[in-house]
Write a protein that holds these residues in place. Structure first.
Motif, PDB file in Angstrom:
ATOM      1  N   PRO A   1       0.817  -1.210   0.000  1.00  0.00           N
ATOM      2  CA  PRO A   1       0.000   0.000   0.000  1.00  0.00           C
ATOM      3  C   PRO A   1       0.852   1.263   0.000  1.00  0.00           C
ATOM      4  CG  PRO A   1      -0.735  -1.537   1.692  1.00  0.00           C
ATOM      5  CD  PRO A   1       0.551  -2.074   1.147  1.00  0.00           C
ATOM      6  N   GLY A   2       0.359   2.289  -0.645  1.00  0.00           N
ATOM      7  CA  GLY A   2       1.058   3.564  -0.657  1.00  0.00           C
ATOM      8  C   GLY A   2       1.412   3.987  -2.062  1.00  0.00           C
ATOM      9  N   PRO A   3       1.836   5.240  -2.218  1.00  0.00           N
ATOM     10  CA  PRO A   3       2.185   5.751  -3.552  1.00  0.00           C
ATOM     11  C   PRO A   3       3.519   5.173  -4.017  1.00  0.00           C
ATOM     12  CG  PRO A   3       2.622   7.407  -1.890  1.00  0.00           C
ATOM     13  CD  PRO A   3       1.988   6.235  -1.175  1.00  0.00           C
ATOM     14  N   GLU A   4       3.469   4.250  -4.925  1.00  0.00           N
ATOM     15  CA  GLU A   4       4.674   3.575  -5.389  1.00  0.00           C
ATOM     16  C   GLU A   4       4.816   3.692  -6.895  1.00  0.00           C
ATOM     17  OE1 GLU A   4       6.961   2.308  -3.490  1.00  0.00           O
ATOM     18  OE2 GLU A   4       5.773   2.754  -1.726  1.00  0.00           O
ATOM     19  N   GLN A   5       6.024   3.508  -7.330  1.00  0.00           N
ATOM     20  CA  GLN A   5       6.281   3.375  -8.756  1.00  0.00           C
ATOM     21  C   GLN A   5       5.787   2.004  -9.189  1.00  0.00           C
ATOM     22  OE1 GLN A   5       7.603   5.793 -10.656  1.00  0.00           O
ATOM     23  NE2 GLN A   5       7.533   7.068  -8.831  1.00  0.00           N
ATOM     24  N   PRO A   6       5.424   1.830 -10.457  1.00  0.00           N
ATOM     25  CA  PRO A   6       5.025   0.483 -10.906  1.00  0.00           C
ATOM     26  C   PRO A   6       6.161  -0.505 -10.694  1.00  0.00           C
ATOM     27  CG  PRO A   6       4.576   2.137 -12.585  1.00  0.00           C
ATOM     28  CD  PRO A   6       5.369   2.817 -11.507  1.00  0.00           C
ATOM     29  N   PRO A   7       5.829  -1.737 -10.335  1.00  0.00           N
ATOM     30  CA  PRO A   7       6.902  -2.712 -10.135  1.00  0.00           C
ATOM     31  C   PRO A   7       7.643  -2.981 -11.440  1.00  0.00           C
ATOM     32  CG  PRO A   7       4.743  -3.725  -9.905  1.00  0.00           C
ATOM     33  CD  PRO A   7       4.522  -2.272 -10.097  1.00  0.00           C
ATOM     34  N   PRO A   8       8.904  -3.328 -11.351  1.00  0.00           N
ATOM     35  CA  PRO A   8       9.695  -3.593 -12.551  1.00  0.00           C
ATOM     36  C   PRO A   8       9.298  -4.913 -13.193  1.00  0.00           C
ATOM     37  CG  PRO A   8      10.916  -4.223 -10.636  1.00  0.00           C
ATOM     38  CD  PRO A   8       9.648  -3.605 -10.136  1.00  0.00           C
ATOM     39  N   ARG A   9       9.665  -5.099 -14.411  1.00  0.00           N
ATOM     40  CA  ARG A   9       9.447  -6.375 -15.097  1.00  0.00           C
ATOM     41  C   ARG A   9      10.588  -7.292 -14.692  1.00  0.00           C
ATOM     42  NH1 ARG A   9       4.590  -6.769 -15.796  1.00  0.00           N
ATOM     43  NH2 ARG A   9       5.020  -8.637 -16.954  1.00  0.00           N
ATOM     44  N   LEU A  10      10.284  -8.282 -13.875  1.00  0.00           N
ATOM     45  CA  LEU A  10      11.311  -9.196 -13.376  1.00  0.00           C
ATOM     46  C   LEU A  10      11.433 -10.438 -14.247  1.00  0.00           C
ATOM     47  CD1 LEU A  10      10.376  -9.041  -9.589  1.00  0.00           C
ATOM     48  CD2 LEU A  10      12.222  -7.832 -10.741  1.00  0.00           C
ATOM     49  N   GLY A  11      10.506 -10.611 -15.157  1.00  0.00           N
ATOM     50  CA  GLY A  11      10.531 -11.808 -15.974  1.00  0.00           C
ATOM     51  C   GLY A  11       9.605 -12.880 -15.451  1.00  0.00           C
TER      52      GLY A  11
ATOM     53  N   ASP B   1       4.957  -8.008  -9.910  1.00  0.00           N
ATOM     54  CA  ASP B   1       5.062  -8.373 -11.319  1.00  0.00           C
ATOM     55  C   ASP B   1       4.095  -9.498 -11.696  1.00  0.00           C
ATOM     56  OD1 ASP B   1       6.089  -7.678 -13.758  1.00  0.00           O
ATOM     57  OD2 ASP B   1       7.773  -9.064 -13.650  1.00  0.00           O
ATOM     58  N   GLY B   2       2.955  -9.530 -11.027  1.00  0.00           N
ATOM     59  CA  GLY B   2       1.917 -10.508 -11.337  1.00  0.00           C
ATOM     60  C   GLY B   2       0.609  -9.794 -11.596  1.00  0.00           C
ATOM     61  N   ASP B   3      -0.440 -10.556 -11.819  1.00  0.00           N
ATOM     62  CA  ASP B   3      -1.744  -9.961 -12.098  1.00  0.00           C
ATOM     63  C   ASP B   3      -2.815 -10.567 -11.189  1.00  0.00           C
ATOM     64  OD1 ASP B   3      -2.392 -12.482 -13.196  1.00  0.00           O
ATOM     65  OD2 ASP B   3      -1.916 -11.825 -15.221  1.00  0.00           O
ATOM     66  N   ALA B   4      -4.052 -10.117 -11.371  1.00  0.00           N
ATOM     67  CA  ALA B   4      -5.162 -10.552 -10.514  1.00  0.00           C
ATOM     68  C   ALA B   4      -5.403 -12.056 -10.622  1.00  0.00           C
ATOM     69  CB  ALA B   4      -6.430  -9.777 -10.858  1.00  0.00           C
TER      70      ALA B   4
END
Length: 149
Positions: free
Chosen positions: A84-94, A129-132
């Motif tokens: 939670p909180g104002p964050e940058q989008p997570p990086p693409r880790l592969g 780096d995942g989705d719902a």
């Protein structure tokens, strides 16, 4: 012997096996964490008596979230705080990574930066780096809260 769980922090890789997403050890490749039952420490030297003093066996967890994030940064160069909180989008880790708390019990040895335990089970997870769909799969499989980072 610890009878009440201690909460620590750790990382897992998230991998698809037979149509189901599973947690795998972040540092020991292809070691899947079981769903619905505890993960047990095993040692080639101490067997089911892990963790043992003077040896490096056991299930590792950090004391703090920041220490777990530091390990993630060492592997990926990431400098974000997840959750939670104002964050940058997570990086693409592969591949997706889970950052989360883990319940530790049984024989638990304290270390400077964390713990080594006999038994462990995920407590809650932040999916990086995942989705719902992946989060829902982990939630169903492990019966824990899973949030998208």
């Amino acid at each position: 012997m610890i009878t009440e769980p201690i909460l620590g922090w750790r990382l897992w890789h998230v991998r698809l096996h037979g149509g189901e997403y599973r947690l795998e050890s972040f540092t020991w490749h292809h070691v899947s964490w079981p769903a619905g039952t505890r993960f047990e420490a095993r040692c080639t030297l101490h067997g089911d008596l892990a963790p043992a003093s003077g040896h490096e066996c056991g299930i590792y967890a950090f004391r703090t979230r920041e220490l777990a994030e530091e390990l993630l940064r060492r592997y990926t160069g990431v400098r974000h705080r997840y959750g939670p909180g104002p964050e940058q989008p997570p990086p693409r880790l592969g591949r997706p990574v889970a950052l989360g708390r883990v319940s530790l019990w049984g024989r638990v040895l304290e270390r400077e930066r964390g713990f080594r335990a006999q038994y462990a089970y995920p407590y809650d997870l932040f999916l990086i780096d995942g989705d719902a769909e992946i989060a829902a799969g982990l939630r169903r499989r492990y019966a824990v809260d899973v949030s998208l980072a």
